[in-house]
Write a protein that holds these residues in place. Structure first.
Motif, PDB file in Angstrom:
ATOM      1  N   PRO A   1     -94.672 -39.993 -47.758  1.00  8.71           N
ATOM      2  CA  PRO A   1     -93.501 -39.827 -46.887  1.00  8.71           C
ATOM      3  C   PRO A   1     -93.478 -38.451 -46.237  1.00  8.71           C
ATOM      4  CG  PRO A   1     -92.874 -39.618 -49.191  1.00  8.71           C
ATOM      5  CD  PRO A   1     -94.304 -40.093 -49.183  1.00  8.71           C
ATOM      6  N   VAL A   2     -93.206 -38.413 -44.943  1.00 10.45           N
ATOM      7  CA  VAL A   2     -93.122 -37.140 -44.224  1.00 10.45           C
ATOM      8  C   VAL A   2     -91.693 -36.851 -43.774  1.00 10.45           C
ATOM      9  CG1 VAL A   2     -95.508 -37.249 -43.428  1.00 10.45           C
ATOM     10  CG2 VAL A   2     -93.700 -38.255 -42.023  1.00 10.45           C
ATOM     11  N   GLY A   3     -90.831 -37.846 -43.858  1.00  5.83           N
ATOM     12  CA  GLY A   3     -89.456 -37.666 -43.428  1.00  5.83           C
ATOM     13  C   GLY A   3     -88.787 -39.020 -43.289  1.00  5.83           C
ATOM     14  N   ALA A   4     -87.588 -38.996 -42.755  1.00  4.22           N
ATOM     15  CA  ALA A   4     -86.854 -40.248 -42.560  1.00  4.22           C
ATOM     16  C   ALA A   4     -85.983 -40.125 -41.327  1.00  4.22           C
ATOM     17  CB  ALA A   4     -85.997 -40.570 -43.778  1.00  4.22           C
ATOM     18  N   LEU A   5     -85.607 -41.275 -40.770  1.00  5.43           N
ATOM     19  CA  LEU A   5     -84.676 -41.269 -39.662  1.00  5.43           C
ATOM     20  C   LEU A   5     -83.537 -42.228 -39.971  1.00  5.43           C
ATOM     21  CD1 LEU A   5     -86.108 -43.366 -36.723  1.00  5.43           C
ATOM     22  CD2 LEU A   5     -87.453 -42.908 -38.751  1.00  5.43           C
TER      23      LEU A   5
END
Length: 258
Positions: free
Chosen positions: A219-223
Motif C-alpha cells: 500500500p502506498v496510500g488511499a483515497l
C-alpha cells in the motif's frame, strides 16, 4: 506520544531526535513547551533544547514568545517538494483528469503514519462540505475510511501491534473504541475492497475509501470521497463506491501494483 528508542540503537541519535521532535510537533497544532516536548520524545531537556535550537536556526521550527515550539516555515517547501515527486499524488492527478469521476464531491488522498492518516492532497468538489480537509491534517486511522482501508492491507499481528496499548482516540460517539470492533471492520473492508466512515470522523459526514498499492502490492496510500450523510441514498452510495474503486484500481495499475 512519540517516543525515541535508546541512543545505543540509533546511528546518529541527534538526527533521530530531530525527526522525533518534528513528528511530535506535527501532532500538536498549538505547539509544545520544552518540558512537554522532551517528555514526548523521551529525551533529556538539555538534549531536546540543543536539537530545538538548531531546528529553529534552520527554519524547521519556530519558538513563540510564550516559549512554545511549533513547526517552522521551512517544512512547507519540503512538503511541497515531496508531493511534487510523489508517484501516488501525480498519478491521482492524471487519472482524475482522464476519468473525471465524482466532479461534485471532494476527494482526499492520505498516507498511513503509525495509527494515524495524514492528508497529502485534496481535490475539492462542487458541493460545499462542513468539514475542511487541509493538507497535513492528521486523524486517527481507525476513524476514517481511508485509514481503515490502509489498516486492512496490513497483517493482523501488525494491526494488533499498533494498538497494543488498547487506546483508541475517538472523534464522535460513532468512532471505533475497541479492538474487536476494529478487527470486524477490517474483515469487512477486506471482503469488499473498500471502507466506510459513517459519522466516525465528524457528525453528519460519510466517507468511502479504498487503498492504492504500488510495486509488490504494498500500500502506498488511499483515497476517499467525503459526503454529507443526509444527501446520501443507496444509489449515490453505490455510485460513489464504484467510482472510488475505479480510481484506486486505475492508480494501482499505473504504479505497478497489479
Amino acid at each position: 506520544m512519540t517516543r525515541s528508542p535508546s541512543s545505543a540503537a540509533l546511528p546518529v541519535p541527534s538526527v533521530a531526535r530531530a525527526a522525533y521532535v518534528l513528528d511530535a510537533l506535527a501532532a500538536a497544532p498549538d505547539g509544545l513547551p520544552l518540558s512537554e516536548l522532551a517528555r514526548a520524545i523521551g529525551a533529556p531537556k538539555s538534549s531536546c533544547l540543543a536539537v530545538c535550537t538548531t531546528l529553529v536556526t534552520t527554519g524547521l521550527l519556530t519558538r513563540t514568545p510564550g516559549g512554545h515550539y511549533r513547526l517552522g516555515w521551512k517544512v512547507v517547501p519540503l512538503g511541497r517538494a515531496y508531493l511534487a515527486k510523489s508517484g501516488f499524488v501525480l498519478e491521482f492527478r492524471r487519472v482524475d483528469q482522464e476519468l473525471g469521476l465524482l466532479p461534485e464531491d471532494t476527494i482526499v488522498l492520505s498516507l498511513l503514519d503509525g495509527r494515524h492518516v495524514v492528508y497529502v492532497e485534496t481535490r475539492p468538489g462542487l458541493r460545499t462540505l462542513a468539514m475542511s480537509y487541509e493538507i497535513g491534517l492528521r486523524l486517527p486511522a481507525h476513524c476514517t475510511a481511508s485509514g481503515k482501508s490502509l489498516l486492512a492491507s496490513l497483517a493482523d499481528d501488525e494491526i494488533a501491534g499498533r494498538y497494543a496499548d488498547g487506546r483508541f482516540e475517538t472523534l464522535t460517539p460513532h468512532s471505533i473504541s475497541r479492538m474487536p470492533q476494529l478487527m470486524a471492520e477490517i474483515e469487512n473492508t477486506r471482503a469488499h475492497g473498500y471502507a466506510i466512515d459513517d459519522e466516525e470522523t465528524a457528525p453528519g459526514m460519510m466517507c468511502v475509501g479504498a487503498a492504492v498499492a504500488g510495486r509488490g502490492g504494498q500500500p502506498v496510500g488511499a483515497l476517499s470521497v467525503s459526503m454529507v450523510k443526509s444527501t446520501v441514498d443507496e444509489e449515490r452510495l453505490k455510485h460513489s463506491t464504484s467510482a472510488i474503486l475505479r480510481l484506486s484500481t486505475a492508480i494501482t495499475e499505473r504504479l505497478g501494483g497489479l
